[in-house]
Structures are given as C-alpha cells and as structure tokens.
Enzyme design. Sequence first.
Site, PDB file in Angstrom:
ATOM      1  CG  HIS A  46      33.411  -3.578  46.782  1.00 31.44           C
ATOM      2  ND1 HIS A  46      34.181  -3.804  47.908  1.00 31.44           N
ATOM      3  CD2 HIS A  46      32.221  -3.098  47.237  1.00 31.44           C
ATOM      4  CE1 HIS A  46      33.483  -3.484  48.994  1.00 31.44           C
ATOM      5  NE2 HIS A  46      32.299  -3.062  48.609  1.00 31.44           N
ATOM      6  CD  GLN A  58      27.950   0.083  47.870  1.00 30.10           C
ATOM      7  OE1 GLN A  58      26.722  -0.024  47.877  1.00 30.10           O
ATOM      8  NE2 GLN A  58      28.658   0.297  48.971  1.00 30.10           N
TER       9      GLN A  58
END
Length: 368
Positions: A191, A193
């Site tokens: 992931h 951000q």
Amino acid sequence: MSAFHMETGGLADGRQIHYFNTAPGAGRASFADKRDLGGRVSAGEIRYDVLRDEWVAVSAGRSDRPTLPVACPLCPSDGEELTEIPAPGYEVAVFENRFPSFGGFGEPGPLPPAEVTGMENAAPASGRCEVVCFSDDHDSSLADLSPERVALIVRALAQRTADLSARGDVAQVFCFENRGVEIGVTLHHPHGQIYGYPYVTPQTRKHLDANKRHRAATGRDLFDDILESERGGPRVIAENEHWIAFTPYAARWPFEVHLYPDRRFADLAELPEEYIDSFAPLYLEVLKRCDNAYPGEQMPYMAGWHQAPVGEGREFGRLRLELVSIRRGPGKVKFLASSESVMGGWVHDLGPETSAALLQKDSPKGAL
C-alpha cells in the site's frame, strides 16, 4: 487509451472509499461496512515554526493507529474478519485514513493564514489523508505486480490528485509509498498513501525557488537542464521512449533514483495515457534492480511523487518520482545522525556512481 472504472462507497464512520477497477460493473461499493467505529477522527492542528519558516502537523490521534495487528486492516473483509475494505476482493482501493495527519473533518476546512505574526500561530490541520491499497494479495509487493496493475495504480493516483486539488483546502498533493521494516513500516500489505497538504511543503518551496533563480539567470528550465545533463551519462539506470531513471549527481541517500518524464507535466493528473502505460514497466524494472543490488535482501525504500503546487508557483514545478533507500550495504542501513538530522549536512556513504553501478548490473538469475 486504457480506461479505468471507479466506484465510491462509504465506511462506518462516514469516510469515503473508492474502488478502481479495470472493468465496469464490479459492484464492490455495494458492500456495507458492518463495523461500529464511532465518529471520524480529526487530525488536530498545524503549528508554524518561525525559525524554520514552515508548518508542522500536531496529530496526537495518530498514536492510536494499528501496529502489527493480528488481522490486517487492508485485506478484504472476510466473514467475521471486518477490515477497512468492506468488499471481499478488489484491484486497487483508496480510502480516507482513519488516523489522519491532515483533514478528518468530512468537508474541506480552512487554509492556514497566508501571513503569521507573533511566536505562536496555529490553524486547523485541514487537507486530506488517504490510503492506497495496491492489491488484495497481502503477501505481494508493488514489485510483484503486473505492468497493467501498476498503470491502474498510477491512474488512481492521478484521479485522486485531480479530486484533492479541487477541494479548496489542499495546496499540494503528495503520493508516496514506504516499504520495509527498516523504514518503520508495520503494515506489510502492499500500500501507499496520499497527503493533501494545506500548505506547500518546505522541500517543494526550495525546488521552486531554485527553478525561479535558474530561469532568471539562464532563461531555461532547471529540470530540463538536469535531465539533459544526466541523459546518456554514467548514472542512468533505465530508460524508454517517455521516461528516464537515474541516480542524481549529488545524491544524498545511499541509493537514490529519480524518474523523469521527457516532457514537463505539473502533476499526475496531466500525465497522458501513453506516459502512464510506459511508466509501469520501467518502474518495475527499477524496483527489481533495487532488490537485486544485494542478492537475498529486499531493498527498503521510500518513494514519492513530486508534484507542482495547486496554486502559486505551479509553473515552476515538475512531475517526477523520487525513490530513496537507507540500505548502504549487505545487512547495513544508514541512520540519519546529527549531521543529517540536526544540521541538514548530508554525507553519501557509497558514492552516487557506485550505487548507480550496483543498480545497473544485470541480475545473475535473469530476474530483470
């Protein structure tokens, strides 16, 4: 042109979640978040440092964010295992950070004052923080994904950049990824951000000022001249018809790679489809070269997109990706000690040409 399809849903505390799909009709936004989360968490405030001439976010609520959880909050929800992703599967998912550094108000908040007076100045930490999940496969990494999936991720970042830039309380959009326990990562699901800052960051202001001075002195764009200086040189790592990846002449980090498009774009939202498609395989090659620098040791890294500000100074910015690593040798990492952390005086442990050569070598296993 490669299309993508976005579905928008809601989470239990009122936050948004966006699913990015390669085909229409996935129906992932229809899955409800069944958790009891209470109200959304606000970010807190930003405070102005009069000595450094910069804003600092104060967000005590972030200390409550998950650390080494038993159940990964970024995996799809499965039966009684309820996560931040209500759908049972996804390609790319983007949702508002539950523990944000900026934002958390629901609607856009106020921008900080343009002028400050006195020693103590504070403002609400407006803006937005989002989490970008690259895959529903917990055990993969971005380097393991297909070029098509990486291109979908970039398209998602471009859409989010455009959306956040239009909010009114975001001055600059920063998309980034941290990988590796050495960096401090505790959620190992692949992931990244997105930070929608309510101000232009200090690093960006330095870059804009440098370009302004260069244009005034030469009439040319500084980023164009950097690209021309590095092209065909000894520190080029990889290139294709639209992109070039190189270690800069005065690199600070033990491993540092900059990826430039061959034309100026202000941000990801301006990037043409063919540039997105050609970026994906080149970036995957760079990541594989990083992992092969020291065989058997996955390279920890921080990677982020430099994007021009939303407003003032936008004409002096240029889209580019910067990847840096603290790895300085087999089993060794560089700690930012007093010279770097206190005085900002960087010391390169390997030499830019040496670290570039390690990334240029072919993998003995033919992994590239």
